[in-house]
Design a protein around this motif. Sequence first.
Motif, PDB file in Angstrom:
ATOM      1  N   GLY A  10       0.801  -1.233   0.000  1.00  0.00           N
ATOM      2  CA  GLY A  10       0.000   0.000   0.000  1.00  0.00           C
ATOM      3  C   GLY A  10       0.826   1.272   0.000  1.00  0.00           C
ATOM      4  N   LEU A  11       2.158   1.135  -0.011  1.00  0.00           N
ATOM      5  CA  LEU A  11       2.987   2.335   0.183  1.00  0.00           C
ATOM      6  C   LEU A  11       3.394   2.974  -1.143  1.00  0.00           C
ATOM      7  CD1 LEU A  11       5.407   0.914   2.934  1.00  0.00           C
ATOM      8  CD2 LEU A  11       3.268   2.164   3.274  1.00  0.00           C
ATOM      9  N   ASN A  12       3.566   4.298  -1.148  1.00  0.00           N
ATOM     10  CA  ASN A  12       4.087   4.943  -2.348  1.00  0.00           C
ATOM     11  C   ASN A  12       5.619   4.825  -2.373  1.00  0.00           C
ATOM     12  OD1 ASN A  12       5.352   7.141  -0.975  1.00  0.00           O
ATOM     13  ND2 ASN A  12       3.382   8.203  -0.879  1.00  0.00           N
ATOM     14  N   SER A  14       8.230   6.904  -2.100  1.00  0.00           N
ATOM     15  CA  SER A  14       9.064   7.496  -1.037  1.00  0.00           C
ATOM     16  C   SER A  14       8.832   6.795   0.292  1.00  0.00           C
ATOM     17  CB  SER A  14       8.790   8.984  -0.849  1.00  0.00           C
ATOM     18  OG  SER A  14       8.274   9.564  -1.963  1.00  0.00           O
ATOM     19  N   GLN A  15       7.591   6.412   0.552  1.00  0.00           N
ATOM     20  CA  GLN A  15       7.328   5.669   1.796  1.00  0.00           C
ATOM     21  C   GLN A  15       8.106   4.360   1.779  1.00  0.00           C
ATOM     22  OE1 GLN A  15       3.032   5.437   1.522  1.00  0.00           O
ATOM     23  NE2 GLN A  15       2.714   7.163   2.917  1.00  0.00           N
ATOM     24  N   ARG A  16       8.124   3.690   0.638  1.00  0.00           N
ATOM     25  CA  ARG A  16       8.861   2.423   0.516  1.00  0.00           C
ATOM     26  C   ARG A  16      10.343   2.627   0.773  1.00  0.00           C
ATOM     27  NH1 ARG A  16       6.788  -1.653  -4.082  1.00  0.00           N
ATOM     28  NH2 ARG A  16       4.602  -1.391  -3.582  1.00  0.00           N
ATOM     29  N   ALA A  30       8.330  15.215   6.259  1.00  0.00           N
ATOM     30  CA  ALA A  30       7.034  14.937   5.641  1.00  0.00           C
ATOM     31  C   ALA A  30       5.956  15.864   6.153  1.00  0.00           C
ATOM     32  CB  ALA A  30       6.643  13.499   5.928  1.00  0.00           C
ATOM     33  N   GLY A  31       5.053  16.194   5.296  1.00  0.00           N
ATOM     34  CA  GLY A  31       3.945  17.067   5.670  1.00  0.00           C
ATOM     35  C   GLY A  31       2.847  16.290   6.361  1.00  0.00           C
ATOM     36  N   PRO A  32       1.809  17.008   6.793  1.00  0.00           N
ATOM     37  CA  PRO A  32       0.689  16.332   7.440  1.00  0.00           C
ATOM     38  C   PRO A  32      -0.015  15.374   6.486  1.00  0.00           C
ATOM     39  CG  PRO A  32       0.214  18.663   7.039  1.00  0.00           C
ATOM     40  CD  PRO A  32       1.642  18.460   6.716  1.00  0.00           C
ATOM     41  N   LYS A  36       3.441   9.540   7.842  1.00  0.00           N
ATOM     42  CA  LYS A  36       4.625   9.384   8.699  1.00  0.00           C
ATOM     43  C   LYS A  36       4.420   8.255   9.690  1.00  0.00           C
ATOM     44  CE  LYS A  36       4.673  13.756  10.053  1.00  0.00           C
ATOM     45  NZ  LYS A  36       3.731  14.327   9.090  1.00  0.00           N
ATOM     46  N   THR A  37       3.279   8.312  10.385  1.00  0.00           N
ATOM     47  CA  THR A  37       3.020   7.310  11.403  1.00  0.00           C
ATOM     48  C   THR A  37       2.895   5.929  10.758  1.00  0.00           C
ATOM     49  OG1 THR A  37       1.944   9.058  12.670  1.00  0.00           O
ATOM     50  CG2 THR A  37       1.560   6.817  13.404  1.00  0.00           C
ATOM     51  N   LEU A  38       2.220   5.878   9.618  1.00  0.00           N
ATOM     52  CA  LEU A  38       2.082   4.615   8.879  1.00  0.00           C
ATOM     53  C   LEU A  38       3.466   4.089   8.460  1.00  0.00           C
ATOM     54  CD1 LEU A  38       0.107   2.663   7.243  1.00  0.00           C
ATOM     55  CD2 LEU A  38       0.609   4.135   5.304  1.00  0.00           C
ATOM     56  N   ASP A 229       7.053  22.121   9.932  1.00  0.00           N
ATOM     57  CA  ASP A 229       5.880  22.996   9.925  1.00  0.00           C
ATOM     58  C   ASP A 229       4.879  22.662  11.022  1.00  0.00           C
ATOM     59  OD1 ASP A 229       6.910  24.308   7.767  1.00  0.00           O
ATOM     60  OD2 ASP A 229       5.873  23.049   6.304  1.00  0.00           O
ATOM     61  N   GLN A 230       5.131  21.572  11.751  1.00  0.00           N
ATOM     62  CA  GLN A 230       4.200  21.220  12.827  1.00  0.00           C
ATOM     63  C   GLN A 230       4.862  21.282  14.207  1.00  0.00           C
ATOM     64  OE1 GLN A 230       1.144  18.075  12.000  1.00  0.00           O
ATOM     65  NE2 GLN A 230       2.444  17.647  10.249  1.00  0.00           N
ATOM     66  N   ALA A 231       5.954  22.044  14.309  1.00  0.00           N
ATOM     67  CA  ALA A 231       6.608  22.211  15.609  1.00  0.00           C
ATOM     68  C   ALA A 231       5.807  23.201  16.431  1.00  0.00           C
ATOM     69  CB  ALA A 231       8.032  22.711  15.406  1.00  0.00           C
ATOM     70  N   TYR A 262      -2.490  12.017   1.799  1.00  0.00           N
ATOM     71  CA  TYR A 262      -3.608  11.088   1.599  1.00  0.00           C
ATOM     72  C   TYR A 262      -4.834  11.491   2.399  1.00  0.00           C
ATOM     73  CZ  TYR A 262      -0.335   7.899  -0.620  1.00  0.00           C
ATOM     74  OH  TYR A 262       0.574   7.346  -1.471  1.00  0.00           O
ATOM     75  N   ARG A 263      -4.650  12.437   3.295  1.00  0.00           N
ATOM     76  CA  ARG A 263      -5.722  12.746   4.245  1.00  0.00           C
ATOM     77  C   ARG A 263      -6.748  13.729   3.686  1.00  0.00           C
ATOM     78  NH1 ARG A 263      -3.073  14.840   9.173  1.00  0.00           N
ATOM     79  NH2 ARG A 263      -2.939  12.652   9.742  1.00  0.00           N
ATOM     80  N   SER A 264      -6.263  14.866   3.208  1.00  0.00           N
ATOM     81  CA  SER A 264      -7.156  16.004   2.968  1.00  0.00           C
ATOM     82  C   SER A 264      -7.458  16.191   1.489  1.00  0.00           C
ATOM     83  CB  SER A 264      -6.490  17.279   3.476  1.00  0.00           C
ATOM     84  OG  SER A 264      -6.033  17.114   4.792  1.00  0.00           O
ATOM     85  N   THR A 477      -4.952  21.138   8.940  1.00  0.00           N
ATOM     86  CA  THR A 477      -4.577  19.896   8.245  1.00  0.00           C
ATOM     87  C   THR A 477      -5.118  18.629   8.926  1.00  0.00           C
ATOM     88  OG1 THR A 477      -2.452  19.958   9.399  1.00  0.00           O
ATOM     89  CG2 THR A 477      -2.524  20.854   7.157  1.00  0.00           C
ATOM     90  N   ARG A 478      -5.954  18.817   9.960  1.00  0.00           N
ATOM     91  CA  ARG A 478      -6.626  17.645  10.552  1.00  0.00           C
ATOM     92  C   ARG A 478      -7.825  17.219   9.693  1.00  0.00           C
ATOM     93  NH1 ARG A 478      -2.966  15.791  12.199  1.00  0.00           N
ATOM     94  NH2 ARG A 478      -1.929  17.490  11.165  1.00  0.00           N
ATOM     95  N   ALA A 479      -8.279  18.128   8.803  1.00  0.00           N
ATOM     96  CA  ALA A 479      -9.529  17.897   8.075  1.00  0.00           C
ATOM     97  C   ALA A 479      -9.316  17.017   6.851  1.00  0.00           C
ATOM     98  CB  ALA A 479     -10.105  19.238   7.652  1.00  0.00           C
TER      99      ALA A 479
HETATM  100  P1  ATP Z   1       0.445  13.979  10.818  1.00  0.00           P
HETATM  101  O1  ATP Z   1       1.554  14.872  10.351  1.00  0.00           O
HETATM  102  O2  ATP Z   1      -0.836  14.713  10.904  1.00  0.00           O
HETATM  103  O3  ATP Z   1       0.798  13.219  12.063  1.00  0.00           O
HETATM  104  P2  ATP Z   1       1.042  11.597   9.275  1.00  0.00           P
HETATM  105  O4  ATP Z   1       2.078  11.982   8.262  1.00  0.00           O
HETATM  106  O5  ATP Z   1       1.512  10.881  10.477  1.00  0.00           O
HETATM  107  O6  ATP Z   1       0.189  12.901   9.624  1.00  0.00           O
HETATM  108  P3  ATP Z   1      -0.713   9.349   8.899  1.00  0.00           P
HETATM  109  O7  ATP Z   1      -1.626   9.611  10.042  1.00  0.00           O
HETATM  110  O8  ATP Z   1       0.302   8.273   8.987  1.00  0.00           O
HETATM  111  O9  ATP Z   1      -0.037  10.748   8.493  1.00  0.00           O
HETATM  112  O10 ATP Z   1      -1.544   9.135   7.570  1.00  0.00           O
HETATM  113  C1  ATP Z   1      -2.596  10.012   7.201  1.00  0.00           C
HETATM  114  C2  ATP Z   1      -3.687   9.254   6.524  1.00  0.00           C
HETATM  115  O11 ATP Z   1      -3.263   8.842   5.234  1.00  0.00           O
HETATM  116  C3  ATP Z   1      -4.061   7.985   7.279  1.00  0.00           C
HETATM  117  O12 ATP Z   1      -5.453   7.822   7.195  1.00  0.00           O
HETATM  118  C4  ATP Z   1      -3.305   6.901   6.518  1.00  0.00           C
HETATM  119  O13 ATP Z   1      -3.921   5.643   6.622  1.00  0.00           O
HETATM  120  C5  ATP Z   1      -3.382   7.435   5.080  1.00  0.00           C
HETATM  121  N1  ATP Z   1      -2.252   6.980   4.239  1.00  0.00           N
HETATM  122  C6  ATP Z   1      -0.949   7.199   4.439  1.00  0.00           C
HETATM  123  N2  ATP Z   1      -0.203   6.640   3.472  1.00  0.00           N
HETATM  124  C7  ATP Z   1      -1.073   6.034   2.614  1.00  0.00           C
HETATM  125  C8  ATP Z   1      -0.936   5.279   1.413  1.00  0.00           C
HETATM  126  N3  ATP Z   1       0.244   5.011   0.877  1.00  0.00           N
HETATM  127  N4  ATP Z   1      -2.067   4.834   0.828  1.00  0.00           N
HETATM  128  C9  ATP Z   1      -3.285   5.103   1.349  1.00  0.00           C
HETATM  129  N5  ATP Z   1      -3.479   5.804   2.484  1.00  0.00           N
HETATM  130  C10 ATP Z   1      -2.391   6.263   3.115  1.00  0.00           C
END
Ligand code: ATP
Length: 535
Positions: A10-12, A14-16, A30-32, A36-38, A229-231, A262-264, A477-479
């Motif tokens: 499921g990763l893009n 750069s995530q890979r 990385a931006g919001p 990152k957490t994933l 940007d989130q400090a 992927y969020r907003s 960026t929570r939205a």
């Molecule tokens: P923040 O800076 O707000 O903490 P974050 O970078 O930690 O954000 P995540 O919470 O890990 O972001 O991911 C944001 C959303 O995007 C989640 O719902 C996550 O499941 C989804 N997401 C992340 N990467 C992918 C992906 N490769 N494919 C589909 N969904 C993804």
Amino acid sequence: MNLHETILSGLNESQREAVTSTEGHMLVVAGPGTGKTLTIASRIAYLVNNGVSPGRILAVTFTNRAAREMRERLEILLGCNIKGILIVTFHVLGLRLLMDTGTDDFVICTRDDQIEILKKLVKDSGIRPRQAAERISRIKSFIEEADENIDVIFKSYQSVLMKNSALDFDDLILKPVEMLGRNDMASMYRERFRHIMVDEYQDINPAQFKLIKLIAGDKGSICAVGDSDQAVYAFRGADLRNFLNFEEDFKDAKRVILCENYRSNGMIVSASNELIKNNRDRIAKNIRAVRGKGRKVTVISSPDEKTEGEVIVSEIEKRIGGTSHYQLMHSDHAGLDSDCAYSFSDFAVIFRTNAQAKAIEEVFISSGIPYQIVGGKNSIQSKEVENTLAYLHDIISPADIRHNDRDASAEAALLSPADFFDPRAEAVSLMTMHMAKGLEFRVVFIAGVEEGLVPYTINKDNTDIGEERRLFYVGMTRAKDELFLIHARKRFLYGQRLVRSPSLFLKEIPEELIEKRIIPDKVKKQKKDEQIGLF
Ligand code: ATP
Ligand code: MG
């Protein structure tokens, strides 16, 4: 699909790269919403699947809640192989290190205990107990040095702690730092933790930085994940320079930038990008929305704080109050989930200060819409949190943890109000911008987007505009699907009814990304009726 494929599928790209580059140090910028957490969770799974012993992995998260979520995610992927991986907050890490060395004969002193102790010690020093606690915390975190004024209080405070075999929260980082700096303990941990991952690295303070550096030594590889940007914790001594200087502190570090959000929806991503561009001290990145454009950001001008709450409630009711209505409303909007049904947990109301919560709470109470307050001092819910914390504090000392189930007993003493947030609760979440960090909701309302509140300058000498802009950015960026930015023209705040003007930050968002709505002042209907009645 085998596990290797499942982890990476499921990763893009750069995530890979961030997941599979496991040798040496790495900075994931990385931006919001860019995963990152994933990415951290997937990296851990990848390491274990490639034969790294779970006991050699350490992941440090910002809240216990984030640690729990990460463990849950890993459990699904790895099953019982997750046992032995240490996923904890900095405080719990410190506690574990102390306990590992047999130092378990102490109790944890909370901020309230500290204040009680300091009340007796500040006497006529001219320093208030809370101020003294703040300064002691900064000294212990290597943010400032003790001067003559505080030194006497500091020493007396330390002797009270010692007499009671107590450690405060800052000691949980400081003591391990002293311990690892002093003896051959450090080499033991360097052998143990070879893979260290730190989420929200932009918010660590100098003591936490030292701890990580000591544990890693020259053997461990550090993967720091964060967003300049989130400090938003400079006031607590977090030092953004740790993030900006990572590549100098940890030589030959690789840098991976995650840009795909992927969020907003696209409008929210563009609006927040345009806002944050105005900051200096950042690693610039071009965050792109993976999702469609979606709806414009709605900016609402409300006559007062009561109407502000009513608008929020009515927008929630519109979406909750029946599928047919909802579908009618949104049938022409691209970028929304095909699964349309909303639940109360899809909504969040975010504000800058807890002082704003009361007015919003009152409207929620009269509407009957269920809500939960995340953190905060004045609400009924947060009283429960405080009581629970006090209770846990009374019953748990590290010795108990050693003798009972160490994992569960979540670390309980170190829970913070943010940890009590339950994302699955059938309730709208009300919280400050600080509390909203790392969370996501389909619909977000930011209340009080006014000068004085956003940026927050009331009763403050030197506001850090950059930090305030970052906080607003975190909120926006929570939205996921819809973002409402609301400002009132008059507001009852800190005991006064004040005339307000919209936040200048709103001017930084281009007009074409915004839909404006103005709610007129209420006509004083009753008075008119009374006048008619007189004749
Ligand atoms: P923040 O800076 O707000 O903490 P974050 O970078 O930690 O954000 P995540 O919470 O890990 O972001 O991911 C944001 C959303 O995007 C989640 O719902 C996550 O499941 C989804 N997401 C992340 N990467 C992918 C992906 N490769 N494919 C589909 N969904 C993804
Ligand atoms: Mg995150």
